[in-house]
Structures are given as C-alpha cells and as structure tokens.
Design a protein around this motif. Sequence first.
Motif, short mmCIF file in Angstrom:
data_model
loop_
_atom_site.label_atom_id
_atom_site.label_comp_id
_atom_site.label_asym_id
_atom_site.label_seq_id
_atom_site.Cartn_x
_atom_site.Cartn_y
_atom_site.Cartn_z
N UNK A 60 41.79 99.39 63.44
CA UNK A 60 42.72 99.61 62.33
C UNK A 60 43.01 98.33 61.57
N UNK A 61 43.09 97.21 62.26
CA UNK A 61 43.30 95.93 61.57
C UNK A 61 42.11 95.61 60.67
N UNK A 62 40.91 95.93 61.11
CA UNK A 62 39.73 95.65 60.28
C UNK A 62 39.69 96.57 59.06
N UNK A 63 40.16 97.79 59.21
CA UNK A 63 40.18 98.71 58.06
C UNK A 63 41.14 98.20 56.99
N UNK A 64 42.32 97.77 57.42
CA UNK A 64 43.34 97.33 56.46
C UNK A 64 43.32 95.83 56.19
N UNK A 65 42.42 95.12 56.90
CA UNK A 65 42.24 93.68 56.73
C UNK A 65 43.55 92.91 56.91
N UNK A 66 44.30 93.33 57.92
CA UNK A 66 45.56 92.68 58.29
C UNK A 66 45.60 92.60 59.81
N UNK A 67 45.97 91.44 60.34
CA UNK A 67 46.09 91.30 61.79
C UNK A 67 47.52 91.64 62.20
N UNK A 68 47.68 92.82 62.75
CA UNK A 68 49.00 93.30 63.17
C UNK A 68 49.16 93.02 64.65
N UNK A 69 50.21 92.31 65.06
CA UNK A 69 50.40 92.04 66.49
C UNK A 69 50.56 93.33 67.29
N UNK A 70 50.11 93.30 68.54
CA UNK A 70 50.18 94.49 69.41
C UNK A 70 51.59 95.04 69.52
N UNK A 71 52.58 94.17 69.67
CA UNK A 71 53.96 94.61 69.79
C UNK A 71 54.37 95.46 68.59
N UNK A 72 54.06 94.98 67.40
CA UNK A 72 54.42 95.70 66.18
C UNK A 72 53.59 96.98 66.05
N UNK A 73 52.28 96.87 66.27
CA UNK A 73 51.37 98.00 66.10
C UNK A 73 51.75 99.14 67.04
N UNK A 74 51.80 98.84 68.34
CA UNK A 74 52.06 99.91 69.31
C UNK A 74 53.53 100.29 69.41
N UNK A 75 54.42 99.35 69.07
CA UNK A 75 55.84 99.71 68.99
C UNK A 75 56.08 100.72 67.89
N UNK A 76 55.43 100.49 66.74
CA UNK A 76 55.55 101.41 65.62
C UNK A 76 54.96 102.78 65.96
N UNK A 77 53.72 102.79 66.47
CA UNK A 77 53.09 104.07 66.75
C UNK A 77 53.78 104.81 67.90
N UNK A 78 54.28 104.08 68.88
CA UNK A 78 55.05 104.72 69.96
C UNK A 78 56.28 105.41 69.41
N UNK A 79 56.96 104.76 68.48
CA UNK A 79 58.17 105.33 67.88
C UNK A 79 57.84 106.54 67.01
N UNK A 80 56.76 106.44 66.24
CA UNK A 80 56.34 107.59 65.42
C UNK A 80 55.99 108.77 66.33
N UNK A 81 55.24 108.49 67.41
CA UNK A 81 54.86 109.56 68.34
C UNK A 81 56.07 110.18 69.00
N UNK A 82 57.01 109.34 69.45
CA UNK A 82 58.21 109.87 70.11
C UNK A 82 59.02 110.72 69.14
N UNK A 83 59.22 110.23 67.92
CA UNK A 83 59.98 111.00 66.92
C UNK A 83 59.29 112.31 66.61
#
Length: 181
Positions: free
Chosen positions: A88-111
């Motif tokens: 996903x970082x290569x698609x958007x050409x942005x290096x997103x830290x794991x904490x932010x990436x998986x924290x965000x997706x975990x929260x979206x999934x939980x919601x």
Amino acid sequence: LKKKESPMLVAVCLGIVLLRLLVVVGAVEAAWHFLKAQGLTIAAAIVLAWLFAPFGLFMTGCDYLVAFTPSAAPEGLREKFEKTREVWCSIFRVDIPSLVFYGFFGTVKLSGLLALVGVFGASYEASLYGNICWLVLLLASVYHHLKKKESPMLVAVCLGIVLLRLLVVVGAVEAAWHFLK
C-alpha cells in the motif's frame, strides 16, 4: 503462525467447542427463537453478520497487535503485515509507519464490525455503513494478497459473506427471489 501453518483448523475447532458450550447453556435455543420472531431478511442479515464476526474480530485483533505490541506478534505475522504495508505504501508512494497504518485499519475494522453486528443500533444506515466498510477492506485485502502472490481464499470467503449480507440488507436477494418465483 510460527510454523507458517494456517490457523484455520484451530479456529474451526474453537468454533465447534464454543457452539457446544452455547448449546449446553441454552443460548442456541434462545437465539433460534429470536431469529424465528424476525422477518426472513432481518434474520438472514443477523446470521450473516454473526457468522462473519469471529473473522472480523480476529483480523482486527491482528491489526492492533502489530500496531501497538509488535514484539508480542509472531515473526511470521509481522513479516506478512510488513509486506502488506509495503504494497500500500508503494501504491500511494508514502511511507506510513506500522503504528499509524495498522492502528488506523484496526480502528476502521473495529468500527465497521461493531456497526455490522448492531452495536450502534439496528438502523439500516448503521448496518449498511458497517457492511460497506468491510466490503472495501476485504476487496483491498484480496488485492494485496494477490499482489503478494498469497492465497486470498480466507479473505475471499469473508468477502462472500459480507457481500451476501449487503445484498440481503439492500433487498437485492429478496427482489431476486420474488423475480424467480
């Protein structure tokens, strides 16, 4: 996961043991009576939501584990998730830290999961938003599994459950049923 084996067999066994426990305490009978009191469409949506819920909870838990306590996650899981993040970082050409990436997706999934099973109310909108949330997440997951040359089978099964539930919720299944009669 440490042996690079699928946790599916363990999950199925755990599900059988849990179902047996629910039968013993009478929860299955109570749920059956509740579902019979609902309309067919509502009952189908409820069953599909709760059929998906353990998978959704597992996926959410993995995201949070990798985001907030990566040292507790098995090495194979961390490597797998790192490859996903890299896709996903290569698609958007942005290096997103794991904490932010998986924290965000975990929260979206939980919601999305909480909306899907009715925690935010039994409204059509809450249910629909939870369904759409998981539909987008699972479509993206199938994509990155294929991109990493991994089997998307489990994710595809979950996608099928969520897609069928969406079709039930919006009335497409009922409309097709009446058309075929």
